[in-house]
Design a protein around this motif. Sequence first.
Motif, PDB file in Angstrom:
ATOM      1  N   PRO A 127      -3.013   0.840  12.777  1.00  0.00           N
ATOM      2  CA  PRO A 127      -1.534   2.475  12.608  1.00  0.00           C
ATOM      3  C   PRO A 127       0.262   1.901  13.506  1.00  0.00           C
ATOM      4  CG  PRO A 127      -3.674   2.313  13.948  1.00  0.00           C
ATOM      5  CD  PRO A 127      -3.753   1.139  12.815  1.00  0.00           C
ATOM      6  N   TYR A 128      -0.157   0.731  14.347  1.00  0.00           N
ATOM      7  CA  TYR A 128       1.464   0.775  14.847  1.00  0.00           C
ATOM      8  C   TYR A 128       2.319  -0.094  13.944  1.00  0.00           C
ATOM      9  CZ  TYR A 128      -0.682  -3.914  15.724  1.00  0.00           C
ATOM     10  OH  TYR A 128      -1.149  -5.691  15.673  1.00  0.00           O
ATOM     11  N   GLU A 129       1.929  -0.363  12.911  1.00  0.00           N
ATOM     12  CA  GLU A 129       2.470  -1.508  11.520  1.00  0.00           C
ATOM     13  C   GLU A 129       2.866  -0.443  10.332  1.00  0.00           C
ATOM     14  OE1 GLU A 129       4.537  -3.737  11.468  1.00  0.00           O
ATOM     15  OE2 GLU A 129       2.477  -5.468  13.117  1.00  0.00           O
ATOM     16  N   GLU A 130       2.924   1.014  11.013  1.00  0.00           N
ATOM     17  CA  GLU A 130       3.327   1.846   9.730  1.00  0.00           C
ATOM     18  C   GLU A 130       4.021   1.914   9.408  1.00  0.00           C
ATOM     19  OE1 GLU A 130       1.983   6.252   9.699  1.00  0.00           O
ATOM     20  OE2 GLU A 130       0.296   5.781   9.474  1.00  0.00           O
ATOM     21  N   ARG A 131       5.878   2.301  10.554  1.00  0.00           N
ATOM     22  CA  ARG A 131       6.762   1.976  10.539  1.00  0.00           C
ATOM     23  C   ARG A 131       7.700   0.917   9.643  1.00  0.00           C
ATOM     24  NH1 ARG A 131      11.035   5.621  11.755  1.00  0.00           N
ATOM     25  NH2 ARG A 131       9.160   7.359  13.162  1.00  0.00           N
ATOM     26  N   ARG A 132       6.858   0.107  10.412  1.00  0.00           N
ATOM     27  CA  ARG A 132       7.505  -0.684   9.584  1.00  0.00           C
ATOM     28  C   ARG A 132       7.188  -1.428   8.157  1.00  0.00           C
ATOM     29  NH1 ARG A 132       5.980  -7.771  12.152  1.00  0.00           N
ATOM     30  NH2 ARG A 132       6.731  -8.633   9.933  1.00  0.00           N
ATOM     31  N   ALA A 133       6.219  -1.325   8.001  1.00  0.00           N
ATOM     32  CA  ALA A 133       6.181  -1.340   6.468  1.00  0.00           C
ATOM     33  C   ALA A 133       7.051  -0.003   5.710  1.00  0.00           C
ATOM     34  CB  ALA A 133       4.227  -0.929   5.926  1.00  0.00           C
ATOM     35  N   TYR A 134       6.973   0.916   5.891  1.00  0.00           N
ATOM     36  CA  TYR A 134       7.810   1.921   5.260  1.00  0.00           C
ATOM     37  C   TYR A 134       9.071   1.516   5.422  1.00  0.00           C
ATOM     38  CZ  TYR A 134      10.858   6.249   4.817  1.00  0.00           C
ATOM     39  OH  TYR A 134      11.427   7.122   4.122  1.00  0.00           O
ATOM     40  N   ALA A 135       9.755   0.746   6.680  1.00  0.00           N
ATOM     41  CA  ALA A 135      10.815   0.031   6.623  1.00  0.00           C
ATOM     42  C   ALA A 135      11.202  -0.932   5.773  1.00  0.00           C
ATOM     43  CB  ALA A 135      11.651  -0.221   8.037  1.00  0.00           C
ATOM     44  N   THR A 136      10.324  -1.717   6.004  1.00  0.00           N
ATOM     45  CA  THR A 136       9.918  -2.745   4.094  1.00  0.00           C
ATOM     46  C   THR A 136      10.152  -2.254   3.053  1.00  0.00           C
ATOM     47  OG1 THR A 136       9.283  -4.124   6.053  1.00  0.00           O
ATOM     48  CG2 THR A 136       9.078  -4.866   4.340  1.00  0.00           C
ATOM     49  N   ALA A 137       9.135  -1.336   2.390  1.00  0.00           N
ATOM     50  CA  ALA A 137       9.306  -1.018   1.658  1.00  0.00           C
ATOM     51  C   ALA A 137      10.446  -0.423   1.118  1.00  0.00           C
ATOM     52  CB  ALA A 137       7.905  -0.508   1.462  1.00  0.00           C
ATOM     53  N   ARG A 138      10.968  -0.101   1.571  1.00  0.00           N
ATOM     54  CA  ARG A 138      12.347   1.175   1.076  1.00  0.00           C
ATOM     55  C   ARG A 138      13.286   0.078   0.894  1.00  0.00           C
ATOM     56  NH1 ARG A 138      12.358   3.928  -1.923  1.00  0.00           N
ATOM     57  NH2 ARG A 138      14.433   5.763  -0.163  1.00  0.00           N
ATOM     58  N   LYS A 139      13.034  -1.279   1.467  1.00  0.00           N
ATOM     59  CA  LYS A 139      14.502  -2.031   1.575  1.00  0.00           C
ATOM     60  C   LYS A 139      13.899  -2.611   0.425  1.00  0.00           C
ATOM     61  CE  LYS A 139      17.823  -5.006   2.364  1.00  0.00           C
ATOM     62  NZ  LYS A 139      19.232  -4.766   2.368  1.00  0.00           N
ATOM     63  N   LEU A 140      13.094  -3.506   0.004  1.00  0.00           N
ATOM     64  CA  LEU A 140      12.309  -4.232  -0.926  1.00  0.00           C
ATOM     65  C   LEU A 140      12.125  -3.104  -2.246  1.00  0.00           C
ATOM     66  CD1 LEU A 140      10.290  -6.242   0.893  1.00  0.00           C
ATOM     67  CD2 LEU A 140      12.943  -6.881   0.258  1.00  0.00           C
ATOM     68  N   TRP A 141      11.393  -1.697  -2.487  1.00  0.00           N
ATOM     69  CA  TRP A 141      10.710  -1.297  -3.228  1.00  0.00           C
ATOM     70  C   TRP A 141      11.725   0.025  -2.755  1.00  0.00           C
ATOM     71  CZ3 TRP A 141       5.129  -1.771  -4.756  1.00  0.00           C
ATOM     72  CH2 TRP A 141       5.153  -1.297  -6.087  1.00  0.00           C
ATOM     73  N   PRO A 142      12.749  -0.231  -3.748  1.00  0.00           N
ATOM     74  CA  PRO A 142      13.975   1.770  -3.285  1.00  0.00           C
ATOM     75  C   PRO A 142      13.472   2.115  -4.172  1.00  0.00           C
ATOM     76  CG  PRO A 142      15.090  -0.100  -4.192  1.00  0.00           C
ATOM     77  CD  PRO A 142      14.166  -0.845  -4.115  1.00  0.00           C
ATOM     78  N   ALA A 143      12.573   1.816  -5.114  1.00  0.00           N
ATOM     79  CA  ALA A 143      12.592   3.267  -6.200  1.00  0.00           C
ATOM     80  C   ALA A 143      10.777   3.802  -6.245  1.00  0.00           C
ATOM     81  CB  ALA A 143      12.326   1.662  -8.067  1.00  0.00           C
ATOM     82  N   VAL A 144      10.831   3.553  -5.629  1.00  0.00           N
ATOM     83  CA  VAL A 144       9.358   4.412  -5.223  1.00  0.00           C
ATOM     84  C   VAL A 144       8.882   5.414  -4.278  1.00  0.00           C
ATOM     85  CG1 VAL A 144       7.950   2.490  -6.427  1.00  0.00           C
ATOM     86  CG2 VAL A 144       7.875   2.876  -4.099  1.00  0.00           C
ATOM     87  N   GLU A 145       8.596   6.400  -3.969  1.00  0.00           N
ATOM     88  CA  GLU A 145       8.299   7.205  -3.103  1.00  0.00           C
ATOM     89  C   GLU A 145       7.220   6.381  -2.327  1.00  0.00           C
ATOM     90  OE1 GLU A 145       6.429  11.876  -1.844  1.00  0.00           O
ATOM     91  OE2 GLU A 145       6.474  10.536  -3.658  1.00  0.00           O
ATOM     92  N   VAL A 146       7.129   6.179  -1.454  1.00  0.00           N
ATOM     93  CA  VAL A 146       5.846   5.313  -0.217  1.00  0.00           C
ATOM     94  C   VAL A 146       6.059   6.769   0.804  1.00  0.00           C
ATOM     95  CG1 VAL A 146       6.109   3.531   2.337  1.00  0.00           C
ATOM     96  CG2 VAL A 146       8.007   3.688   0.105  1.00  0.00           C
ATOM     97  N   VAL A 147       4.422   6.722   0.775  1.00  0.00           N
ATOM     98  CA  VAL A 147       3.611   7.687   1.701  1.00  0.00           C
ATOM     99  C   VAL A 147       2.750   6.577   2.419  1.00  0.00           C
ATOM    100  CG1 VAL A 147       1.856   9.740   2.012  1.00  0.00           C
ATOM    101  CG2 VAL A 147       3.332   9.090  -0.400  1.00  0.00           C
ATOM    102  N   ASN A 148       2.551   6.305   4.146  1.00  0.00           N
ATOM    103  CA  ASN A 148       2.007   5.651   4.609  1.00  0.00           C
ATOM    104  C   ASN A 148       0.741   6.617   5.398  1.00  0.00           C
ATOM    105  OD1 ASN A 148       4.748   4.756   5.318  1.00  0.00           O
ATOM    106  ND2 ASN A 148       4.028   3.110   6.055  1.00  0.00           N
ATOM    107  N   ALA A 149      -0.310   5.567   5.545  1.00  0.00           N
ATOM    108  CA  ALA A 149      -0.999   5.870   6.379  1.00  0.00           C
ATOM    109  C   ALA A 149      -2.067   4.849   6.661  1.00  0.00           C
ATOM    110  CB  ALA A 149      -2.458   6.168   5.540  1.00  0.00           C
ATOM    111  N   SER A 150      -2.868   4.958   7.933  1.00  0.00           N
ATOM    112  CA  SER A 150      -3.751   4.236   8.948  1.00  0.00           C
ATOM    113  C   SER A 150      -4.893   5.415   9.421  1.00  0.00           C
ATOM    114  CB  SER A 150      -2.986   3.519   9.676  1.00  0.00           C
ATOM    115  OG  SER A 150      -2.065   4.982  11.027  1.00  0.00           O
ATOM    116  N   THR A 151      -5.580   4.678  10.380  1.00  0.00           N
ATOM    117  CA  THR A 151      -6.971   4.675  10.604  1.00  0.00           C
ATOM    118  C   THR A 151      -6.267   5.714  11.626  1.00  0.00           C
ATOM    119  OG1 THR A 151      -8.347   2.924  10.176  1.00  0.00           O
ATOM    120  CG2 THR A 151      -8.656   4.609  11.380  1.00  0.00           C
ATOM    121  N   PRO A 152      -6.734   7.417  11.267  1.00  0.00           N
ATOM    122  CA  PRO A 152      -5.680   8.192  12.377  1.00  0.00           C
ATOM    123  C   PRO A 152      -6.633   7.878  14.078  1.00  0.00           C
ATOM    124  CG  PRO A 152      -6.650   8.980  10.503  1.00  0.00           C
ATOM    125  CD  PRO A 152      -7.389   7.630   9.863  1.00  0.00           C
TER     126      PRO A 152
END
Length: 221
Positions: A127-152
């Motif tokens: 849960p606390y890594e969602e934003r880091r994962a998002y920011a990393t993916a947007r940098k390294l894989w900018p062509a794809v849409e990124v949707v984040n999820a974690s255990t609620p």
Amino acid sequence: MISAQDWADARRVWDYHQMGHTPRPCSVAIGLGSHDLGVADTAVSLYKRGMAPLLLFTGATSPTTRERMPRGEAVHYKERALELGVPSTAILVEPRARNTGENIRFSRELLEKDGIEVSSVLLISKPYEERRAYATARKLWPAVEVVNASTPMTLDEYVDSIGDARLVIDMLVGALQRLMIYPDQGFMISQPVPADVLDAYERLRQAGFTSRLLPTGAPSA
């Protein structure tokens, strides 16, 4: 002692780390390796809801997972998914990644090698890594849409699952520091940090929640 102010600040940082995305169908679901098998459980749940036709688990081992997951994080995630009824044909394993940047890069390379077209990624993390994962993916894989999820779950529920409140708050603080320093190192996109979150971060640092902080300017990934 963890004061009432510490808890309030930790909840503010916890909330910031979560992206608040609503899961929706994507080309692939990628589970980022960690000590938390809940990532695999959430990936399976989303797969069974039809949110992705394919699961990709990524992760080697780290000092915190070597004993618990000796065969590697991604392999243990796959084993968990198989136990929960996911067919092996719907699971890919990337067993080399040792940080979030490698999780994204190596997963992308594996999918491209297998000829799998990807326009969107359901990125599953702690849960606390969602934003880091998002920011990393947007940098390294900018062509794809990124949707984040974690255990609620709430911060209190996560602390109960880990069993060490101070460690969890240390991790929240360390994750936020990385969000602030990694963009300059080319690891992720920059994201605005609200003033109240910055204030909470500084108070937690001053209160001694610093075991997961990097020395200023120290490279990692």
